[in-house]
Design a protein around this motif. Structure first.
Motif, PDB file in Angstrom:
ATOM      1  N   THR A  32      38.912 -11.920  -4.945  1.00  0.00           N
ATOM      2  CA  THR A  32      39.801 -11.789  -3.798  1.00  0.00           C
ATOM      3  C   THR A  32      41.210 -11.460  -4.247  1.00  0.00           C
ATOM      4  O   THR A  32      41.591 -11.692  -5.386  1.00  0.00           O
ATOM      5  N   ALA A  36      44.977 -13.911   0.681  1.00  0.00           N
ATOM      6  CA  ALA A  36      43.912 -13.809   1.667  1.00  0.00           C
ATOM      7  C   ALA A  36      42.746 -14.727   1.338  1.00  0.00           C
ATOM      8  O   ALA A  36      41.842 -14.889   2.125  1.00  0.00           O
ATOM      9  N   VAL A  39      38.542 -14.147   1.880  1.00  0.00           N
ATOM     10  CA  VAL A  39      38.256 -13.368   3.080  1.00  0.00           C
ATOM     11  C   VAL A  39      38.192 -11.872   2.812  1.00  0.00           C
ATOM     12  O   VAL A  39      37.974 -11.098   3.740  1.00  0.00           O
ATOM     13  N   SER A  40      38.372 -11.428   1.572  1.00  0.00           N
ATOM     14  CA  SER A  40      38.271 -10.006   1.281  1.00  0.00           C
ATOM     15  C   SER A  40      37.714  -9.788  -0.109  1.00  0.00           C
ATOM     16  O   SER A  40      37.941 -10.571  -1.023  1.00  0.00           O
ATOM     17  N   ASP A 364      42.819 -16.337   9.116  1.00  0.00           N
ATOM     18  CA  ASP A 364      41.742 -16.258   8.131  1.00  0.00           C
ATOM     19  C   ASP A 364      40.670 -17.318   8.347  1.00  0.00           C
ATOM     20  O   ASP A 364      39.496 -17.079   8.047  1.00  0.00           O
ATOM     21  N   TYR A 367      38.573 -15.610  10.886  1.00  0.00           N
ATOM     22  CA  TYR A 367      38.060 -14.331  10.370  1.00  0.00           C
ATOM     23  C   TYR A 367      36.913 -14.536   9.388  1.00  0.00           C
ATOM     24  O   TYR A 367      35.884 -13.836   9.444  1.00  0.00           O
ATOM     25  N   ALA A 368      37.050 -15.511   8.484  1.00  0.00           N
ATOM     26  CA  ALA A 368      36.046 -15.739   7.443  1.00  0.00           C
ATOM     27  C   ALA A 368      34.688 -16.120   8.018  1.00  0.00           C
ATOM     28  O   ALA A 368      33.654 -15.909   7.366  1.00  0.00           O
ATOM     29  N   THR A 380      46.039  -6.140   5.150  1.00  0.00           N
ATOM     30  CA  THR A 380      46.701  -6.973   6.154  1.00  0.00           C
ATOM     31  C   THR A 380      48.191  -6.679   6.139  1.00  0.00           C
ATOM     32  O   THR A 380      48.830  -6.730   5.087  1.00  0.00           O
TER      33      THR A 380
END
Length: 414
Positions: A32, A36, A39-40, A364, A367-368, A380
């Motif tokens: 990651t 973030a 989440v990415s 997040d 979102y996650a 973002t």
């Protein structure tokens, strides 16, 4: 019996190798970036294309270079590291999106770009935004695996630039650099907003035509604009260029500034074969003169930016918090994905626009929940200054977030 046992042992060995390989690949992709958290993914390999999360200017040890020029170089170094970890080189990059907190540093940024991508630089969009997770620059990218048909596209009379190409053609797509609403010969920006919109559209169309295409081949468009351009004017002139109900997917983003004093620019992606293009619209959504909810480019689905608007009486409403708005946004995007017979686990890249980056941890957390252990690549940004968080005279609360996404039917080695 001996043969059967041998085959079983061989099959088990192969399964172990495949499992180890898959786990190793997952680990590489699940790295990651920045704050973030989980989440990415740094990149997602979607087969023909690799989608790379926005990279910032921090060194591997977390320190921030002192000067802007050094920050740009470090950001490009970070991008190069991720591209190479995907098994590619910077030559494979076909499109970059550059976000600057100070667009007056555009010249310095361009200088740092020169020569970093080989003889044929990628298409590129540059915009000024209010805030980034790490100041003062972020760069994301798309790379193509097969270089055989990759070439630069230059409209007639366009000037050569060793830091960006007007367009990059691949085996199945055209990636178009941001085309500003200014005179391409002089750089002059007209006073009339409508003239600026038309110039930007003309320039985008010129790149498409130089590739043997036209605007009907577009699958996704980003209009980036400042407050100097009324949305009504932009939409009226934009709608004239496309077939009603069959427009590209779109993310219309208000930004703080654009290079060269422009107030609007367009960037986008087109297919080379119209048979590969198909607009997708949930049955409960009326056709639009300005944007399709999603458009297929072969197996790749480009979806318009969605926000937390809830349709209903009195013009609909927004929830009053970013997490609650995000849930509605993802509900709307799920409607789009389901209409395309897809799911969230097929999303390979997202762009998140927040009203205030201070909301990112709360954002997040929600979102996650939609992507699990293998999240998409992500960018973002906070594109403008935060809005005043109170209802207007009609009791409408402001929008606090937007999310656009790209999904792929065949996910390759994700």
């Amino acid at each position: 019996m001996i043969f059967d046992c041998g085959m079983k042992i061989l099959i088990r060995s192969l399964l172990v190798v495949l499992l180890i390989s898959a786990l190793s690949r997952q680990h590489a992709l699940a790295q990651t970036s920045g704050r973030a958290g989980a989440v990415s993914s740094q990149f997602v390999d979607a087969g023909d294309y690799v989608y790379i999360s926005a990279q910032g200017p921090r060194r591997p040890d977390g320190s921030l270079p002192a000067t802007f020029a050094e920050q740009v170089r470090q950001t490009l170094d970070n991008l190069k590291t991720v591209v190479e970890s995907a098994g590619l080189s910077m030559e494979h990059v076909v499109y970059t999106q550059v976000y600057l907190e100070d667009v007056s540093k555009y010249g310095e940024m361009t200088t740092a770009f020169a020569g970093r991508f080989g003889k044929t630089p990628p298409a590129r969009a540059v915009l000024g935004v209010a805030k980034l997770p790490d100041p003062a620059i972020a760069i994301n990218a798309v790379a193509v695996r097969d270089l055989r048909e990759r070439r630069a596209i230059y409209p007639p009379n366009s000037k050569s630039d060793d830091s960006a190409s007007p367009g990059i053609l691949t085996h199945d797509r055209l990636f178009i650099s941001s085309m500003p609403g200014s005179d391409p010969a002089t750089g002059k920006v007209p006073d009339d907003p409508a003239a600026q919109v038309d110039l930007a559209l003309d320039r985008m169309e010129a790149v498409a035509k130089a590739a043997g295409l036209d605007l009907s081949y577009m699958v996704f468009v980003n209009p980036y604009m400042t407050t100097e351009i009324p949305h009504r004017v932009m939409n009226e002139h934009y709608a004239k260029r496309f077939e009603f109900g069959n427009t590209p997917a779109r993310a219309t983003i208000e930004v703080t500034s654009l290079p060269g004093g422009a107030h609007i620019e367009y960037t986008g992606v087109a297919v080379r074969d119209l048979k590969q293009r198909k607009a997708v619209r949930p049955k409960n959504m009326p056709p639009s003169p300005t944007a399709s909810p999603c458009v297929f480019a072969g197996d790749t689905l480009y979806c318009s930016a969605k926000d937390g608007f809830i349709p209903g009486p009195h013009g609909g409403v927004y929830a009053t918090t970013t997490p609650h708005q995000l849930r509605q946004t993802m509900r709307s995007q799920l409607d789009n994905l389901e209409e395309a017979e897809m799911k969230f686990d097929q999303v390979v890249s997202t762009t998140v626009y927040l009203d205030d980056l201070a909301d990112l941890p709360a954002f997040d957390e929600v979102y996650a929940q939609y992507f699990g252990s293998m999240p998409p690549a992500r960018t973002t940004i906070q594109q403008i200054a935060p809005t005043e968080r109170k209802a207007d005279k009609e009791d409408h609360f402001p929008g606090l977030e937007q999310v656009s996404l790209i999904a792929v039917r065949r996910q390759g080695n994700r």
